[in-house]
Design a protein around this motif. Sequence first.
Motif, PDB file in Angstrom:
ATOM      1  N   UNK A 231      -4.408   5.834   0.320  1.00  0.00           N
ATOM      2  CA  UNK A 231      -5.012   7.077   0.807  1.00  0.00           C
ATOM      3  C   UNK A 231      -5.951   7.707  -0.202  1.00  0.00           C
ATOM      4  N   UNK A 232      -5.694   7.486  -1.480  1.00  0.00           N
ATOM      5  CA  UNK A 232      -6.541   8.086  -2.513  1.00  0.00           C
ATOM      6  C   UNK A 232      -7.953   7.512  -2.467  1.00  0.00           C
ATOM      7  N   UNK A 233      -8.102   6.300  -1.941  1.00  0.00           N
ATOM      8  CA  UNK A 233      -9.428   5.678  -1.875  1.00  0.00           C
ATOM      9  C   UNK A 233     -10.411   6.517  -1.066  1.00  0.00           C
ATOM     10  N   UNK A 234      -9.903   7.287  -0.115  1.00  0.00           N
ATOM     11  CA  UNK A 234     -10.778   8.103   0.736  1.00  0.00           C
ATOM     12  C   UNK A 234     -11.400   9.273  -0.026  1.00  0.00           C
ATOM     13  N   UNK A 235     -10.886   9.546  -1.224  1.00  0.00           N
ATOM     14  CA  UNK A 235     -11.379  10.671  -2.014  1.00  0.00           C
ATOM     15  C   UNK A 235     -12.197  10.221  -3.216  1.00  0.00           C
ATOM     16  N   UNK A 236     -12.334   8.916  -3.418  1.00  0.00           N
ATOM     17  CA  UNK A 236     -13.013   8.384  -4.607  1.00  0.00           C
ATOM     18  C   UNK A 236     -14.411   7.902  -4.236  1.00  0.00           C
ATOM     19  N   UNK A 237     -15.374   8.220  -5.094  1.00  0.00           N
ATOM     20  CA  UNK A 237     -16.746   7.751  -4.888  1.00  0.00           C
ATOM     21  C   UNK A 237     -16.796   6.228  -4.938  1.00  0.00           C
ATOM     22  N   UNK A 238     -17.730   5.652  -4.212  1.00  0.00           N
ATOM     23  CA  UNK A 238     -17.795   4.197  -4.056  1.00  0.00           C
ATOM     24  C   UNK A 238     -17.879   3.484  -5.400  1.00  0.00           C
ATOM     25  N   UNK A 239     -18.761   3.930  -6.305  1.00  0.00           N
ATOM     26  CA  UNK A 239     -18.930   3.243  -7.590  1.00  0.00           C
ATOM     27  C   UNK A 239     -17.650   3.298  -8.410  1.00  0.00           C
ATOM     28  N   UNK A 240     -16.986   4.452  -8.411  1.00  0.00           N
ATOM     29  CA  UNK A 240     -15.748   4.596  -9.176  1.00  0.00           C
ATOM     30  C   UNK A 240     -14.633   3.744  -8.574  1.00  0.00           C
ATOM     31  N   UNK A 241     -14.588   3.680  -7.261  1.00  0.00           N
ATOM     32  CA  UNK A 241     -13.549   2.875  -6.609  1.00  0.00           C
ATOM     33  C   UNK A 241     -13.727   1.402  -6.944  1.00  0.00           C
ATOM     34  N   UNK A 242     -14.971   0.936  -6.966  1.00  0.00           N
ATOM     35  CA  UNK A 242     -15.241  -0.458  -7.310  1.00  0.00           C
ATOM     36  C   UNK A 242     -14.932  -0.746  -8.776  1.00  0.00           C
ATOM     37  N   UNK A 243     -14.899   0.315  -9.601  1.00  0.00           N
ATOM     38  CA  UNK A 243     -14.624   0.160 -11.034  1.00  0.00           C
ATOM     39  C   UNK A 243     -13.131   0.318 -11.342  1.00  0.00           C
ATOM     40  N   UNK A 244     -12.291   0.359 -10.312  1.00  0.00           N
ATOM     41  CA  UNK A 244     -10.850   0.422 -10.529  1.00  0.00           C
ATOM     42  C   UNK A 244     -10.279   1.816 -10.694  1.00  0.00           C
TER      43      UNK A 244
END
Length: 249
Positions: A125-138
Motif C-alpha cells: 500500500x505504501x507504493x501508492x504514496x511514493x514517487x515513481x523514481x523513488x519507488x524504482x530506487x527501492x
Amino acid sequence: MTSDSPPSGLSPEPPSAPQYRAPVQDARPRSALAIWTLVTTIVLAIGATAFGVWAAMIPAVFLGLVALRKIKPQLVRGQVMVIVALVMAVLAGSCSFMGARTVRGMVDHLGAGALGALGSEEPDRIDKWIATEAREDGASERFQNRFAAVVDAYGPYQGEAVLPSTWFGAAALMQPPTDVEEIGTVEGEAWTLRRGALWFKGVFQDAEIHVEMLLGDEMWEVIAKALEDAEKQVPSPVLRDLRFFKDKE
C-alpha cells in the motif's frame, strides 16, 4: 438707428474669456503615521503571503485601527491611506490563513496516509504514496524498515498526525525540529538538512515521533498535485523519502 444700436464709430466690446480659478491646495500636511501604517502593512503582507503566516497581519490591523483613531481629518491628511492599509491587511491575512489551512490539510493527508499504509497488513500500500523514481530506487523497502524500527521502539502507529499550529502558517511545516536523533537509519543513509521537506509528528503508542516527508526540489509543483489528490481523498504518489526522528533525552 434704434436705441439698442451701439453709438456710431464704436465697435462692440468682445466677450471676455471665462475666468478659471486654480483649485485650492490642501494645506494640511500628510500624516507620518498614515505613511508608516501603509509601509508596514505592505511589508507584513509580503511576508505573510510568502510564508503563509497569516498571524503576521494582526499587528497591521491593530496599527491601522490605532492610526484611524488618532489621525484628525481637520489637521492632517492620510485617512484614505490608512483605510487602504486596513483593507490590504484583512485581505492578505485571510488569503494567508486559507493557504496555510490548505497546505496543512494536504500534509495531514500525505502523512496520515503514508504512515497508515506502512502500519497496515498490506506492505504494498505504501507504493501508492511514493514517487515513481523513488519507488524504482527501492524507497518502499527503506520506508518499511525505518517504520518497523519505530514500531519496535515505540509501539504501533495510532493513526494520527500532529501538525504545527495554524497560527504559524505553512512556514512551520518546513521547519525541522532541533535536538533530535534519527530512528531506523542504517550505514550509508546519514541524514542531512534538505530542501523540499515537510515535517509533522506521527502518534505511536508510547511517543510522538517527528516525521520528515521529502517532496524534492519541485516541492510547490508536487504540493499542487498533492492538493488535488487530497481533495479527492486518494493516495498521492509524491514521496521521495520518509524518515523518523525522536527527541533526545
